[in-house]
Design a protein around this motif. Sequence first.
Motif, PDB file in Angstrom:
ATOM      1  N   LYS A 347       0.830  -1.204   0.000  1.00 18.87           N
ATOM      2  CA  LYS A 347       0.000   0.000   0.000  1.00 18.87           C
ATOM      3  C   LYS A 347       0.867   1.257   0.000  1.00 18.87           C
ATOM      4  CE  LYS A 347      -3.857   2.048   2.562  1.00 18.87           C
ATOM      5  NZ  LYS A 347      -4.737   1.899   3.757  1.00 18.87           N
ATOM      6  N   TYR A 348       1.936   1.224   0.777  1.00 19.01           N
ATOM      7  CA  TYR A 348       2.852   2.372   0.842  1.00 19.01           C
ATOM      8  C   TYR A 348       3.516   2.609  -0.517  1.00 19.01           C
ATOM      9  CZ  TYR A 348       7.113   4.966   1.923  1.00 19.01           C
ATOM     10  OH  TYR A 348       8.133   5.880   1.919  1.00 19.01           O
ATOM     11  N   ASP A 349       4.008   1.552  -1.170  1.00 17.76           N
ATOM     12  CA  ASP A 349       4.647   1.685  -2.486  1.00 17.76           C
ATOM     13  C   ASP A 349       3.668   2.238  -3.519  1.00 17.76           C
ATOM     14  OD1 ASP A 349       6.975   0.742  -1.441  1.00 17.76           O
ATOM     15  OD2 ASP A 349       6.660  -1.334  -2.095  1.00 17.76           O
ATOM     16  N   PHE A 350       2.437   1.751  -3.445  1.00 13.07           N
ATOM     17  CA  PHE A 350       1.418   2.222  -4.391  1.00 13.07           C
ATOM     18  C   PHE A 350       1.196   3.730  -4.228  1.00 13.07           C
ATOM     19  CE2 PHE A 350      -2.886   3.173  -5.682  1.00 13.07           C
ATOM     20  CZ  PHE A 350      -3.046   2.469  -6.867  1.00 13.07           C
ATOM     21  N   MET A 351       1.003   4.174  -2.996  1.00  7.89           N
ATOM     22  CA  MET A 351       0.734   5.584  -2.745  1.00  7.89           C
ATOM     23  C   MET A 351       1.951   6.464  -3.058  1.00  7.89           C
ATOM     24  SD  MET A 351      -2.397   5.800  -1.927  1.00  7.89           S
ATOM     25  CE  MET A 351      -3.776   4.889  -1.227  1.00  7.89           C
ATOM     26  N   ARG A 352       3.144   5.984  -2.735  1.00  7.54           N
ATOM     27  CA  ARG A 352       4.351   6.771  -2.990  1.00  7.54           C
ATOM     28  C   ARG A 352       4.572   6.982  -4.486  1.00  7.54           C
ATOM     29  NH1 ARG A 352       9.135   5.298  -4.412  1.00  7.54           N
ATOM     30  NH2 ARG A 352       8.691   3.105  -3.995  1.00  7.54           N
ATOM     31  N   ILE A 362      -0.534   6.260 -13.546  1.00  6.34           N
ATOM     32  CA  ILE A 362      -1.804   5.755 -14.058  1.00  6.34           C
ATOM     33  C   ILE A 362      -1.587   5.036 -15.383  1.00  6.34           C
ATOM     34  CG2 ILE A 362      -4.046   6.430 -14.988  1.00  6.34           C
ATOM     35  CD1 ILE A 362      -3.958   6.453 -11.988  1.00  6.34           C
ATOM     36  N   HIS A 363      -0.715   5.606 -16.270  1.00  6.63           N
ATOM     37  CA  HIS A 363      -0.431   4.948 -17.556  1.00  6.63           C
ATOM     38  C   HIS A 363       0.197   3.561 -17.330  1.00  6.63           C
ATOM     39  CE1 HIS A 363      -1.704   8.029 -20.312  1.00  6.63           C
ATOM     40  NE2 HIS A 363      -0.938   8.966 -19.746  1.00  6.63           N
ATOM     41  N   SER A 368      -0.316  -2.247 -17.139  1.00  9.00           N
ATOM     42  CA  SER A 368      -0.145  -3.499 -16.410  1.00  9.00           C
ATOM     43  C   SER A 368      -1.456  -4.265 -16.299  1.00  9.00           C
ATOM     44  CB  SER A 368       0.411  -3.206 -15.020  1.00  9.00           C
ATOM     45  OG  SER A 368       0.458  -4.359 -14.238  1.00  9.00           O
ATOM     46  N   GLN A 369      -2.534  -3.513 -16.050  1.00  7.34           N
ATOM     47  CA  GLN A 369      -3.835  -4.164 -15.949  1.00  7.34           C
ATOM     48  C   GLN A 369      -4.265  -4.757 -17.284  1.00  7.34           C
ATOM     49  OE1 GLN A 369      -5.681  -4.577 -13.023  1.00  7.34           O
ATOM     50  NE2 GLN A 369      -3.721  -3.899 -12.172  1.00  7.34           N
ATOM     51  N   SER A 370      -3.914  -4.069 -18.363  1.00  9.23           N
ATOM     52  CA  SER A 370      -4.250  -4.585 -19.695  1.00  9.23           C
ATOM     53  C   SER A 370      -3.532  -5.888 -19.972  1.00  9.23           C
ATOM     54  CB  SER A 370      -3.888  -3.548 -20.766  1.00  9.23           C
ATOM     55  OG  SER A 370      -4.612  -2.357 -20.580  1.00  9.23           O
ATOM     56  N   LYS A 371      -2.244  -5.948 -19.584  1.00  9.62           N
ATOM     57  CA  LYS A 371      -1.500  -7.189 -19.776  1.00  9.62           C
ATOM     58  C   LYS A 371      -2.082  -8.316 -18.933  1.00  9.62           C
ATOM     59  CE  LYS A 371       2.895  -4.968 -20.947  1.00  9.62           C
ATOM     60  NZ  LYS A 371       4.317  -4.773 -20.540  1.00  9.62           N
ATOM     61  N   ASP A 372      -2.466  -7.972 -17.685  1.00 10.48           N
ATOM     62  CA  ASP A 372      -3.074  -8.991 -16.832  1.00 10.48           C
ATOM     63  C   ASP A 372      -4.396  -9.474 -17.423  1.00 10.48           C
ATOM     64  OD1 ASP A 372      -0.986  -8.709 -15.109  1.00 10.48           O
ATOM     65  OD2 ASP A 372      -2.035  -7.350 -13.736  1.00 10.48           O
ATOM     66  N   LEU A 373      -5.136  -8.551 -18.036  1.00 10.23           N
ATOM     67  CA  LEU A 373      -6.404  -8.923 -18.650  1.00 10.23           C
ATOM     68  C   LEU A 373      -6.188  -9.863 -19.823  1.00 10.23           C
ATOM     69  CD1 LEU A 373      -9.459  -8.597 -18.803  1.00 10.23           C
ATOM     70  CD2 LEU A 373      -9.099  -6.538 -20.197  1.00 10.23           C
ATOM     71  N   GLU A 374      -5.150  -9.613 -20.602  1.00 12.95           N
ATOM     72  CA  GLU A 374      -4.851 -10.510 -21.721  1.00 12.95           C
ATOM     73  C   GLU A 374      -4.503 -11.908 -21.213  1.00 12.95           C
ATOM     74  OE1 GLU A 374      -1.835  -8.871 -24.109  1.00 12.95           O
ATOM     75  OE2 GLU A 374      -2.989  -7.117 -24.750  1.00 12.95           O
ATOM     76  N   VAL A 375      -3.791 -11.947 -20.081  1.00 16.25           N
ATOM     77  CA  VAL A 375      -3.474 -13.255 -19.500  1.00 16.25           C
ATOM     78  C   VAL A 375      -4.743 -13.966 -19.059  1.00 16.25           C
ATOM     79  CG1 VAL A 375      -2.301 -14.400 -17.585  1.00 16.25           C
ATOM     80  CG2 VAL A 375      -1.178 -12.524 -18.783  1.00 16.25           C
ATOM     81  N   LYS A 388      -8.375   2.079 -23.510  1.00 14.58           N
ATOM     82  CA  LYS A 388      -8.071   3.405 -23.007  1.00 14.58           C
ATOM     83  C   LYS A 388      -9.283   4.099 -22.414  1.00 14.58           C
ATOM     84  CE  LYS A 388      -4.228   4.055 -26.221  1.00 14.58           C
ATOM     85  NZ  LYS A 388      -3.657   4.904 -27.284  1.00 14.58           N
ATOM     86  N   ASP A 389     -10.455   3.549 -22.673  1.00 15.57           N
ATOM     87  CA  ASP A 389     -11.692   4.130 -22.154  1.00 15.57           C
ATOM     88  C   ASP A 389     -11.989   3.527 -20.788  1.00 15.57           C
ATOM     89  OD1 ASP A 389     -15.031   4.674 -23.546  1.00 15.57           O
ATOM     90  OD2 ASP A 389     -14.104   5.303 -21.657  1.00 15.57           O
TER      91      ASP A 389
END
Length: 424
Positions: A347-352, A362-363, A368-375, A388-389
Amino acid sequence: MSGNPNLSEKSNERDTKEASEVKKEIRLLEREIPEKLLETILEANQYVELQELERRLDSLIVRKRFDLQDSLSRQSKKTRAIRIFIRKTLENQAFQSHEEKNDIQISDLASLSVPSWTIHMEGRLIPGKEEEMKQLDEIPFTTFFKKIAFQIQRSEELYPESNYVEWNKLSNGTNLANELKLKRNGDQNVKINILLYPDEHPERYKLSSAFANLLAIKEGTRPTIVTALWQYIKFHRLQDMEEKRLINCDKGLRNLFETDRLYFPRIPELMNRFLEPVDPIVLSFELNVNEESDNPFEIFDVFVNADDPKQTQTRSFLANVMNQNEIKVLDEKISSFIEAIHYSKSKYDFMRQFSEDPVMFIHRWTESQSKDLEVILDGSETNFAEKKDSKYYQQPWIEESAIHYLNRLNSKKQQEILNASTRK
């Protein structure tokens, strides 16, 4: 064809229980603080030092435990002599009363005291040549018995109190004592038997008459009895020449086991019906309630085949060492704290990272989320414009896919932990 719903529920409960136990074992392995936090948290270095000390202590304890177990297996038994002292105390007996029976009024009958007696049984080890009495006094005599029973020979109708009382040694040895007491009401002389059942390791058994006549021994431990039977088989050449595990029964074995051939590995199981517990040691005496004496009125010397008293203490110590329930509870707490530290670190790394460069973060996160979604979608092609939407990630199937993805990550992490524990 429909299955049994009760069996299905039981199977599910068993699977759930096994899964929770596996998860519990895995959690106990997660006790390492992340290296990046060692410099941030001052107490972390102390925790690492404690872990190293714990590993050294565990190694030392395991090595000493093996040494003690080896010493127990090498030491032989010897006959020990125990001197039993039995004394009595009397209360409200006829000779102790100073009031005349004629002076007792009917209204005073309810206030009369009930006559009673108490048996005190004490024991002391008789020292050997190289033993000191002071050391033996510290060993309760009940250590050498698994059960002690008192039999009072009197009418159950006249005396409704139990006339048979047992003392049983607990497995953890917390009820060991140098004195046993038995109090009962009564004003008549009575005969009492005390039955002593020695606590022997391994346990001895008494052979049935037919079995004893065959092997020429009356009692012994299981290994001793099997060895005697094997000597009988060898002497009479009853072992099958082709199949060594088969025994061709002679008349004696045939009458005993009621079969023509025996499978030798099954003999320890088959001979159970010919074994009985050994007879207890019986101490008989008569309790006289007409006179009182402070000195012991009965003394018995009892001989038992027992281990060295230090061996009994060693066994108790090993049992306590093996019982690590309290340590397991503390390990679970440590595991919970470590999990909380991992979560706080993430949580700390995410916020920092978000605070340093929100746009770039955010990009990178959406990529990263897109790659996880493809997996999750098994590598199927998706429309990059839709990705992107933000509405693309608000569809109903996204949440379910994320759950599946997290489950896969969790399973992978658990497998890595199990592999790491196996390598250790």
